[in-house]
Design an enzyme around this catalytic site. Structure first.
Site, PDB file in Angstrom:
ATOM      1  N   GLN A 112     -21.952  10.449  -4.407  1.00  0.00           N
ATOM      2  CA  GLN A 112     -22.752  11.675  -4.282  1.00  0.00           C
ATOM      3  C   GLN A 112     -23.345  12.117  -5.614  1.00  0.00           C
ATOM      4  O   GLN A 112     -24.293  12.904  -5.626  1.00  0.00           O
ATOM      5  CB  GLN A 112     -21.910  12.819  -3.693  1.00  0.00           C
ATOM      6  N   CYS A 156     -21.279  19.108   4.253  1.00  0.00           N
ATOM      7  CA  CYS A 156     -21.285  18.139   3.160  1.00  0.00           C
ATOM      8  C   CYS A 156     -22.229  18.638   2.078  1.00  0.00           C
ATOM      9  O   CYS A 156     -23.319  19.126   2.390  1.00  0.00           O
ATOM     10  CB  CYS A 156     -21.744  16.777   3.684  1.00  0.00           C
ATOM     11  N   LEU A 157     -21.815  18.507   0.832  1.00  0.00           N
ATOM     12  CA  LEU A 157     -22.664  18.954  -0.270  1.00  0.00           C
ATOM     13  C   LEU A 157     -23.956  18.146  -0.344  1.00  0.00           C
ATOM     14  O   LEU A 157     -24.933  18.610  -0.926  1.00  0.00           O
ATOM     15  CB  LEU A 157     -21.899  18.858  -1.592  1.00  0.00           C
ATOM     16  N   GLU A 195     -14.567  11.973   3.056  1.00  0.00           N
ATOM     17  CA  GLU A 195     -14.847  11.519   1.689  1.00  0.00           C
ATOM     18  C   GLU A 195     -14.885   9.997   1.605  1.00  0.00           C
ATOM     19  O   GLU A 195     -15.739   9.434   0.916  1.00  0.00           O
ATOM     20  CB  GLU A 195     -13.822  12.094   0.709  1.00  0.00           C
ATOM     21  N   HIS A 211     -18.058   8.276   2.575  1.00  0.00           N
ATOM     22  CA  HIS A 211     -19.111   8.200   1.545  1.00  0.00           C
ATOM     23  C   HIS A 211     -19.064   6.863   0.807  1.00  0.00           C
ATOM     24  O   HIS A 211     -20.094   6.370   0.348  1.00  0.00           O
ATOM     25  CB  HIS A 211     -18.950   9.334   0.533  1.00  0.00           C
ATOM     26  N   GLY A 235     -14.466  18.564  -1.207  1.00  0.00           N
ATOM     27  CA  GLY A 235     -14.314  17.187  -1.649  1.00  0.00           C
ATOM     28  C   GLY A 235     -15.618  16.662  -2.194  1.00  0.00           C
ATOM     29  O   GLY A 235     -16.683  17.251  -1.985  1.00  0.00           O
TER      30      GLY A 235
END
Ligand code: NI
Length: 176
Positions: free
Chosen positions: A52, A100-101, A143, A146, A47
């Site tokens: 981000q 998490c990226l 998500e 965020h 996701g």
């Protein structure tokens, strides 16, 4: 379109509350979503939220099939979710591992509601209204956090269950 740089934890843009989308099907919105798709695919993520990549708007995308990063997780249909509203269907929560990226190389156990209803819109302005549980529910909560400026480490309760992926899961091939 383009693969964008994903902001990492410590960047103040990740801590801001995102603004709702007011007009659908605009060139700007469609370009944003394409950039998000390209970026998520390039990084093999489950996701991605617009903040981000530095865009403070209420847009998240998620979904995956078989994914090495989450070997036990069920399939989640690919979804573009805009202006989401989440309603837990019970008080029941469970802890499980998340990454998490924006927090590369780490994993932590995070409590999430086990089942919830989510409502919002797709990129054309069509209504989305689903009731989900398990990993699908977890991904949506991660998500949508965020969009409130919340990163998963802020929800970790027990930091004994937070660490480097390569140490926690040495047998797995996990790239971040
Ligand atoms: Ni994330």
């Amino acid at each position: 379109m383009a693969i964008k740089q994903v902001l990492k934890m410590g960047d103040p843009l990740l801590l801001e509350v995102a603004n709702p989308i007011e007009r659908f099907n605009t060139p700007e919105l469609n370009a944003l979503i394409q950039d998000m798709k390209d970026t998520m695919a390039a990084l093999d993520g489950a996701g991605l939220a617009a903040p981000q990549i530095g865009v403070g708007q209420q847009v998240v995308i998620f979904g995956f099939k078989e994914n090495q990063r989450y070997p036990d997780a069920n399939e989640v249909p690919f979804t573009v979710l805009i202006n989401p509203q989440l309603t837990p269907l019970s008080d029941e929560m469970e802890e499980d591992w998340e990454g998490c990226l924006s927090v590369p190389g780490l994993r932590g156990k995070v409590p999430r509601y086990t089942s919830l209803r989510y409502q919002g819109f797709d990129q054309h302005g069509n209504t989305i209204d689903r009731q989900v549980d398990g990993f699908h529910a977890r991904v949506v909560q991660h998500e949508c956090d965020h969009l409130q400026g919340i990163l998963y480490p802020m929800r970790v309760r027990d930091f004994r269950s937070f660490g480097y992926t390569e140490v926690l899961f040495p047998a797995c091939v996990l790239e971040d």
